[in-house]
Design a protein around this motif. Structure first.
Motif, PDB file in Angstrom:
ATOM      1  N   ILE B  26      -5.610 -27.536  14.618  1.00  0.00           N
ATOM      2  CA  ILE B  26      -6.488 -28.178  13.470  1.00  0.00           C
ATOM      3  C   ILE B  26      -5.704 -28.580  12.233  1.00  0.00           C
ATOM      4  O   ILE B  26      -5.849 -29.686  11.495  1.00  0.00           O
ATOM      5  N   LEU B  30      -5.108 -32.209  10.324  1.00  0.00           N
ATOM      6  CA  LEU B  30      -5.844 -32.555   9.220  1.00  0.00           C
ATOM      7  C   LEU B  30      -4.418 -32.889   8.012  1.00  0.00           C
ATOM      8  O   LEU B  30      -4.628 -33.715   7.300  1.00  0.00           O
ATOM      9  N   VAL B 143     -12.831 -31.122  12.909  1.00  0.00           N
ATOM     10  CA  VAL B 143     -11.821 -32.033  12.432  1.00  0.00           C
ATOM     11  C   VAL B 143     -12.370 -33.117  12.048  1.00  0.00           C
ATOM     12  O   VAL B 143     -11.999 -33.635  10.707  1.00  0.00           O
TER      13      VAL B 143
END
Ligand SMILES: Nc1ncnc2c1ncn2[C@@H]1O[C@H](COP(=O)(O)OP(=O)(O)OP(=O)(O)O)[C@@H](O)[C@H]1O
Ligand SMILES: [Mg+2]
Lengths: 313, 531
Positions: B26, B30, B143
């Motif tokens: 994640i 990101l 996300v």
């Protein structure tokens, strides 16, 4: 002279230490298997049997102590020594996409050739379907593949780490026959096992380890001698003075019946003492292997230190 | 008992097993989105710079393939640029995350015979699948939510931010559902992973080829749909229904398939095999080849098809270019190389980056044979560690050459037909093989890890990530040249657009040899198996 003495030992480990970070897996282990004998290698779970075997096969490098396999250095001379050694690992993992027959051929040829007759005979005796993919074999059948591959090779030393785990009683019997045949041919076998009947039936000598140390080694008769015999006796007169004798344990009296255990090397004195009270009936039974192991695996021994001086303790 | 009984408990198990992995995935995705967004906003502060970007991309097939089709270029804004630059790669990253995590929790567990431990309890047949899907889907949604927050914080309009984030999440969810199907169809985790990754690859190629050539082809790819949500360009929300429908159909298919097969097997049943091994397969090299053969063939077919598809748009590439108003300016930029050669230098480099993936997975076989406990049987025979590892490495070298040859052959054949010039086949073939040394550098470094730091073997995938970031986003992130030089792909002269120079090749081969050599020496000195 030194040389020949070494050669009579197929396996010789002395004071071997092997650590993994903070874990002391082998803590001064001694192990000797003489050429031509079937040597039982016993110990509770996690005591270091598999680690010992991996040191012997040059997979793990030990920290201190000396290790000799067939007279050579198992780490440095691994490749040459392995020509003369067959192995069944403690955890049999096969290539999922290969069939059992292919695995046997692979390991056999890597070993330096395969005796076709013996291969066919073993596949037959172990009732193995060699056309199944390894991923579809049951646990016992995977074990059989490893066994056939090892037993089909013409080795001087067979190192077997719990080779019968998962085998049914019929296959266990086949395995025992195979080992007996190897022994008759004068080959050496190092057999780690938790199946005591198997050890009792096959092994000339056994070593028992605990927490990375050898606590006992010898023939079964010798080991029995180092432990206790249970006696149950009925006498005409109540027995007195038993507690003045040494080596008597867990005595209990029930009406005319007396039960106790005696260290095997004090048996003679104990029986002589009982004779003075008029023996009516006496049964004695020697320690079973189970009792032997339970004692050696049990905690009291660990705390007392080494197993073979408990008679003096 | 419901087939979903115990899902709650398994959710906790899945989260526990992924407490490191999931946050890394994640966070990495990101960070990628954040860095891309920040750099786009920095690079295109005013309408002039945005117009310049549009002019640059519109006529450039390489940029269309690596970035996007330029939806909304008729009235461009910074959001449109951002969508064009990030959608393809963010959705690929999310899809790969989905495939790896779903297969890991379903098929890998099953292969390891841990699933039956659970099914024997108060756990329904579909509970593990459901728990895995819920965890992965929630990660996707997380996300998405954080992406919206990020983009809005950077000053982008809310509707567009929601649309682009929804596009990312939607592709991820389709990949999640597809992975669930793959886990049922294939008979092993390795097979399921291969099928899942192929799905992502096909989605990418269809999008790229469709956007360069016929747009209809792009409509066959979820990544193509993601661009067509038209974020920041008058959103077409209905496209989300396409994703939703596909995800529902795929999950339903996975459930039906899982009811029709037995635990531990795929839909394709196992037939009995040969009772004897052929002689060639019983040497250390023969075994290594047998174990890796499927992977070499799979990667070769994949890269051949990828190359073929790229090759066939050769005509469109020239056409696009000739229609481009900035034609003259471009030629100056490309150092005299033709636009076709520049385009194919990029696609071949992309193929080479994928071949690095093959090389890493091939060397990691050495480690997986060790950790799966199979190496003991081999090393207990008179086979030395060097021979054992060397056999696998030999397959890596051979496989890398075969995979790159397939990539070059596919490109060359496609291009030769497309532009009716048979000369292109040997050119592309040779150019692709030029990447062999670069690919082997990754293999050598992986061997170094496997030998010296076996527990960190998986870190070699991070090396591939570095190569990909440099190769694909070097310009976008404005990476300095010395950083780009870290990548062996970058070190290789970009054939066929540049000329062949022997020195870089010799240095790459040297690096690969040193890495592999040190790794093998370390392997000879350590405990095996190291767990
Ligand atoms: N690679 C390793 N790293 C760390 N510790 C290890 C490693 N291998 C073994 N050990 C530890 O060494 C000890 C001995 O393990 P070993 O596998 O030899 O036991 P064993 O006697 O074979 O047991 P079992 O009867 O269960 O097979 C255990 O405490 C084990 O956890
Ligand atoms: Mg063990």
């Amino acid at each position: 002279m030194q040389q020949t003495a070494a050669m009579e030992l197929a396996v010789s480990l002395s004071a071997v230490v092997k650590t993994f970070g903070a874990v002391r897996a082998l803590d001064g282990l001694d192990l000797e298997a003489r050429t031509g004998e079937v040597h039982g290698f016993l110990g509770p779970n996690g005591s270091g049997k598999t680690v010992t075997i991996r040191v012997l096969l040059g997979m793990y490098r030990h920290d201190t102590g000396t290790a000799l396999l067939l007279g050579g250095d198992p780490w440095r001379d691994a490749v040459e020594l392995h020509r003369r050694v067959a192995y069944v690992p403690g955890d049999v993992n096969l290539w999922p996409s290969l069939t059992g027959g292919e695995v046997i051929d692979l390991l056999g040829r890597l070993q330096g050739g395969i005796d076709e007759g013996r291969r066919a005979e073993l596949v037959e005796r172990f009732d193995l379907d060699p056309r199944k993919r390894s991923r579809t074999y049951s646990k016992g059948n995977r074990q059989k593949v490893a066994l056939v591959a090892a037993l089909a090779s013409d080795a001087e030393l067979y190192v077997l780490d719990e080779p019968t785990a998962g085998l049914d009683p019929l296959m266990e019997a086949v395995f025992q026959d195979c080992i007996a045949e190897l022994a008759a041919e004068g080959r050496t076998v190092l057999l780690s096992s938790h199946i005591l009947a198997e050890v009792e039936r096959l092994c000339d000598r056994v070593s028992i380890i605990r927490r990375g140390r050898t606590v006992q080694t010898g023939t079964l008769a010798e080991l029995r001698h180092l432990t206790r015999t249970s006696i149950s006796v009925e006498t005409e007169r109540p027995v007195t003075g038993l507690d003045e004798l040494s080596g008597i344990h867990d005595a209990s009296e029930l009406e005319h019946r007396l039960e106790f255990e005696v260290d095997s090397d004090h048996l003679d004195a104990a029986i002589a003492h009982l004779g003075g009270f008029g023996i009516r009936a006496l049964t004695s039974h020697p320690p079973t292997l189970e009792e032997l192991f339970l004692r050696h695996y049990g905690d009291e021994l660990a705390d007392a230190g080494v197993g073979n001086d408990h008679t003096r303790a | 008992m419901s087939t979903l009984a115990g899902t709650g408990e398994l959710l906790r198990l899945v989260l526990r097993l992924d407490r490191v992995r999931l946050p890394i995935w994640i966070a990495a995705i990101l960070v990628f989105i954040w860095v891309s967004a920040a750099s786009v906003i920095g690079l295109y502060p005013d309408p002039e710079s945005i117009e310049a970007y549009v002019a640059l991309v519109e006529g450039n097939p390489t940029l269309i393939a690596v970035e996007g089709p330029g939806i909304g270029f008729e009235s461009p804004n910074v959001g449109v640029v951002l969508v064009n630059e990030t959608t393809t790669w963010a959705t690929i990253a999310l899809s790969l995350m989905a495939v790896f995590l779903v297969v890991r929790h379903t098929r890998t567990e099953e292969d390891a015979e841990r699933t039956e431990l659970l099914l024997a309890r108060q756990v329904g047949r579909h509970a593990l699948l459901a728990a895995s899907l819920v965890v992965v889907a929630s990660a996707m949604v997380l996300v998405g939510a954080l992406t919206v927050a990020l983009l809005v914080a950077l000053g982008l309009p809310t509707a567009g931010s929601v649309a682009v984030a929804a596009a990312f999440v939607a592709v991820g969810l389709v990949a999640t559902s597809f992975a669930a199907v793959a886990a049922q169809v294939m008979s092993s985790a390795r097979g399921a992973l291969g099928m899942g990754v192929s799905f992502v690859g096909v989605a990418y190629v269809l999008r790229a080829v469709g956007d360069v050539g016929n747009e209809f082809v792009s409509w066959m790819s979820p990544i193509g749909w993601a661009h067509r949500i038209r974020a920041f360009a008058g959103e077409d929300w209905w496209v989300l229904a396409l994703f939703l429908a596909s995800a529902v159909v795929l999950v339903a298919a996975a459930v039906v398939l899982s009811d029709r097969r037995d635990l531990g097997s795929g839909i394709v049943a196992q037939r009995p095999g040969p009772a004897r091994a052929p002689r060639w397969a019983t040497s250390p090299f023969g075994l290594a080849w047998r174990l890796q053969r499927g992977s070499v063939i799979g990667w070769s077919i994949g890269l051949f098809v990828l190359g073929l598809v790229y090759g066939t748009v050769g005509r469109d590439v020239e056409q696009l270019f000739e229609d481009n108003p900035d034609f003259e300016q471009f030629l100056a930029q490309a150092d005299g190389a033709s636009i076709t050669d520049t385009f194919y230098a990029f696609t071949l480099a992309l193929g080479a980056m994928m071949a690095c993936g093959f090389a890493i997975s091939s060397v990691l076989r050495i480690r997986s044979e060790e950790s799966a406990g199979r190496v003991e049987s081999i090393l207990a025979t008179p086979t030395s560690r060097s021979v054992w590892a060397g056999s696998h490495l030999a397959v890596t070298v051979l496989g890398a050459a075969v995979v790159l040859a397939a990539s070059g052959a596919g490109t060359g054949i496609g291009l030769a037909f497309s532009v009716e010039d048979p000369e292109q086949l040997p050119r592309m073939f040779g150019a692709s093989l030029g990447y062999v040394p670069a690919v082997l550098v990754l293999a050598g470094l992986t061997m170094l890890l496997v030998g010296k730091l076996p527990r960190l073997g998986m870190v070699s995938w991070a090396l591939l990530a570095i190569v990909l970031v440099i190769g694909l986003f070097g310009d976008l992130f404005e990476l300095p040249q010395w950083v780009r030089n870290v990548s062996p792909i970058e070190q290789t002269p970009s054939l066929p657009a540049e000329a062949f120079r022997p020195l870089p090749f010799a240095m790459l081969v040297g690096t690969a040899l040193v890495g592999a050599g040190v790794g093998v020496v370390a392997l000879r000195r350590r405990d095996i198996p190291t767990t």
